[in-house]
Design a protein around this motif. Structure first.
Motif, PDB file in Angstrom:
ATOM      1  N   PHE A   1       0.510  -1.009  -0.191  1.00 43.49           N
ATOM      2  CA  PHE A   1      -0.062   0.176   0.128  1.00 43.49           C
ATOM      3  C   PHE A   1       1.111   1.028  -0.044  1.00 43.49           C
ATOM      4  O   PHE A   1       0.407   2.398  -1.098  1.00 43.49           O
ATOM      5  CB  PHE A   1      -1.227  -0.007   0.740  1.00 43.49           C
ATOM      6  N   PRO A   2       1.872   1.687   0.700  1.00 42.68           N
ATOM      7  CA  PRO A   2       2.303   2.610   0.307  1.00 42.68           C
ATOM      8  C   PRO A   2       3.706   2.693   0.340  1.00 42.68           C
ATOM      9  O   PRO A   2       4.194   3.412  -1.020  1.00 42.68           O
ATOM     10  CB  PRO A   2       2.557   2.358   2.028  1.00 42.68           C
TER      11      PRO A   2
ATOM     12  N   LEU B   1       2.834   0.991  -3.592  1.00 41.31           N
ATOM     13  CA  LEU B   1       1.553   1.672  -4.753  1.00 41.31           C
ATOM     14  C   LEU B   1       0.895   2.520  -4.637  1.00 41.31           C
ATOM     15  O   LEU B   1       0.040   3.008  -5.809  1.00 41.31           O
ATOM     16  CB  LEU B   1       1.697  -0.425  -5.750  1.00 41.31           C
ATOM     17  N   GLY B   2       0.533   2.523  -4.000  1.00 48.77           N
ATOM     18  CA  GLY B   2      -1.133   3.917  -3.282  1.00 48.77           C
ATOM     19  C   GLY B   2      -1.875   2.601  -3.433  1.00 48.77           C
ATOM     20  O   GLY B   2      -1.388   1.044  -4.241  1.00 48.77           O
ATOM     21  N   SER B   3      -3.364   2.969  -3.319  1.00 52.75           N
ATOM     22  CA  SER B   3      -4.991   2.487  -3.121  1.00 52.75           C
ATOM     23  C   SER B   3      -4.929   1.211  -5.154  1.00 52.75           C
ATOM     24  O   SER B   3      -5.353   0.902  -4.478  1.00 52.75           O
ATOM     25  CB  SER B   3      -5.824   2.813  -2.639  1.00 52.75           C
ATOM     26  N   VAL B   4      -5.166   2.354  -6.143  1.00 56.19           N
ATOM     27  CA  VAL B   4      -5.453   2.093  -7.018  1.00 56.19           C
ATOM     28  C   VAL B   4      -4.570   0.390  -7.108  1.00 56.19           C
ATOM     29  O   VAL B   4      -5.037  -0.556  -7.746  1.00 56.19           O
ATOM     30  CB  VAL B   4      -5.502   2.619  -8.138  1.00 56.19           C
ATOM     31  N   GLN B   5      -2.823   0.820  -7.257  1.00 57.30           N
ATOM     32  CA  GLN B   5      -2.214   0.058  -8.135  1.00 57.30           C
ATOM     33  C   GLN B   5      -2.224  -1.292  -6.379  1.00 57.30           C
ATOM     34  O   GLN B   5      -2.254  -2.807  -7.190  1.00 57.30           O
ATOM     35  CB  GLN B   5      -1.042   0.373  -8.461  1.00 57.30           C
ATOM     36  N   THR B   6      -3.190  -1.147  -5.489  1.00 58.14           N
ATOM     37  CA  THR B   6      -2.511  -1.873  -4.540  1.00 58.14           C
ATOM     38  C   THR B   6      -3.827  -3.113  -4.522  1.00 58.14           C
ATOM     39  O   THR B   6      -3.915  -4.225  -4.547  1.00 58.14           O
ATOM     40  CB  THR B   6      -2.404  -1.414  -3.299  1.00 58.14           C
ATOM     41  N   VAL B   7      -4.949  -2.815  -5.606  1.00 54.34           N
ATOM     42  CA  VAL B   7      -5.407  -3.392  -6.047  1.00 54.34           C
ATOM     43  C   VAL B   7      -5.762  -4.168  -7.263  1.00 54.34           C
ATOM     44  O   VAL B   7      -5.663  -5.350  -7.173  1.00 54.34           O
ATOM     45  CB  VAL B   7      -7.592  -2.922  -5.522  1.00 54.34           C
TER      46      VAL B   7
ATOM     47  N   THR C   1       5.431  -8.068  -6.843  1.00 53.16           N
ATOM     48  CA  THR C   1       5.425  -7.922  -5.988  1.00 53.16           C
ATOM     49  C   THR C   1       3.579  -8.056  -5.619  1.00 53.16           C
ATOM     50  O   THR C   1       3.579  -9.287  -5.456  1.00 53.16           O
ATOM     51  CB  THR C   1       6.289  -7.363  -4.674  1.00 53.16           C
ATOM     52  N   GLY C   2       3.136  -7.651  -6.206  1.00 54.30           N
ATOM     53  CA  GLY C   2       1.277  -7.788  -5.762  1.00 54.30           C
ATOM     54  C   GLY C   2       1.394  -8.516  -6.943  1.00 54.30           C
ATOM     55  O   GLY C   2       0.288  -9.039  -7.074  1.00 54.30           O
ATOM     56  N   VAL C   3       1.498  -9.464  -8.016  1.00 57.01           N
ATOM     57  CA  VAL C   3       0.951  -9.660  -8.836  1.00 57.01           C
ATOM     58  C   VAL C   3       1.030 -11.325  -8.480  1.00 57.01           C
ATOM     59  O   VAL C   3       0.166 -12.342  -8.724  1.00 57.01           O
ATOM     60  CB  VAL C   3       1.792 -10.220  -9.895  1.00 57.01           C
TER      61      VAL C   3
END
Length: 312
Positions: A89-90, A92-98, A171-173
């Motif tokens: 979250f810190p 990528l921000g909220s959008v990309q974290t989703v 990492t998010g993927v």
């Protein structure tokens, strides 16, 4: 149709659980400690229900030798996904974290179905299924990213991109792929144990143990006092674990029926719908953000994608 209703229901419950656990985090002072409390409550709840309906919490120890090692890792995958989102979250921000984990979930769900990984039912990746998955992803982007862009397009961004941005996106993927893997693993665990309840209990227990180790290793301080900004701790901040338990249980039931890929996208539609409802009505103390037409269109696109995948 029943499977779709189950998926949508547990998907809607997921953002509600997130909101509840966020409130719990404010009171206990740590996201890891809040997650541990949530997992522990969920584990106790599942143990009581399993003992009541199945009359036992035990299963054959021979399963550890006869079954693959990954069968017991569903809870660990869930903890990695949860912790990953906290770290992302810190960066990528909220959008990309989703969006990044959603991309991983959809991709892994289709791969699991296509190749039968984790002993899943094989469902070949066809053009129709691929198109449906792309529509679901497009719907997520439309609901989250496009809506956010239109709302903030007149603001000038002053923050610089985080170092190693693409590494964090990857990492998010990967965390999303582990989330889909958890769905498949827990589904097969339910088949092996012959009980969806026992499978959900095992998953939650493993997750609770993993979180306990994290809390001990990081020496997370325990904060029991009510924050100065709050007048009381609402009773509902303790029920996040119950919703999480029902979410895992629903996935265990769902996967053997519709497969991992479809289970993932159905739950995603429910998740987006639940998030929009929380924003629209300001449930659980959340700040109200009225639903926009762009978000409605995005949700409709997701539903069309689910229908295309379901048609195969």
């Amino acid at each position: 149709m029943l499977a779709i209703l189950i998926g949508l229901t547990i998907g809607i419950g997921l953002p509600i659980q997130t909101s509840i656990n966020s409130r719990l985090r404010d009171s206990v002072g740590s996201p890891f400690l809040a997650s541990l409390v949530s997992f522990t409550i969920g584990t106790v709840f599942l143990a009581i229900v399993t003992l009541t309906l199945d009359h036992t919490l035990l299963f054959s120890a021979g399963l550890f030798a006869s079954q693959p090692w990954w069968l017991w890792l569903g809870g660990l995958f869930g903890v990695i996904y949860l912790t990953g989102n906290i770290l992302l979250f810190p960066k990528l921000g909220s959008v990309q974290t989703v969006i990044m984990p959603v991309l991983g979930q959809i991709l892994m769900g289709l791969l699991i179905d296509n190749y039968g990984w984790f002993d899943s039912k094989v469902t070949a990746l066809t053009v129709t299924r691929g198109l449906g998955a792309l529509l679901v992803l497009l719907g997520v982007i439309c609901t989250v990213a496009l809506s956010n862009y239109l709302a903030n397009r007149h603001q000038v961004a002053e923050t610089k991109p985080a170092p190693g941005l693409w590494l964090w996106r990857l990492t998010g993927v990967l965390t999303g792929m582990l989330s889909a893997s958890q769905t498949a693993v827990n589904g097969h665990l339910g088949v092996v144990l012959g009980s969806s309840l026992e499978a959900a209990l095992v998953s939650f227990f493993v997750g609770a143990v993993a979180l306990l180790l994290i809390v001990l290793v990081t020496r997370t301080p325990v904060q029991l006092a009510t924050p100065a900004s709050a007048t009381h701790n609402p009773w509902w901040m303790w029920v996040g674990g119950l919703i999480g338990a029902l979410y895992v249980l629903g996935n265990v039931v769902l996967v053997p029926i519709v497969g991992t890929g479809l289970a993932v996208v159905i739950v995603l539609v429910g998740l987006m719908a639940g998030s929009l409802l929380i924003d629209q009505f300001g449930w659980l103390g959340a700040k109200r953000h009225p639903i926009t037409m762009v978000q409605v269109v995005g949700l409709v696109i997701m539903i069309v994608g689910v229908v295309l995948i379901r048609l195969v």
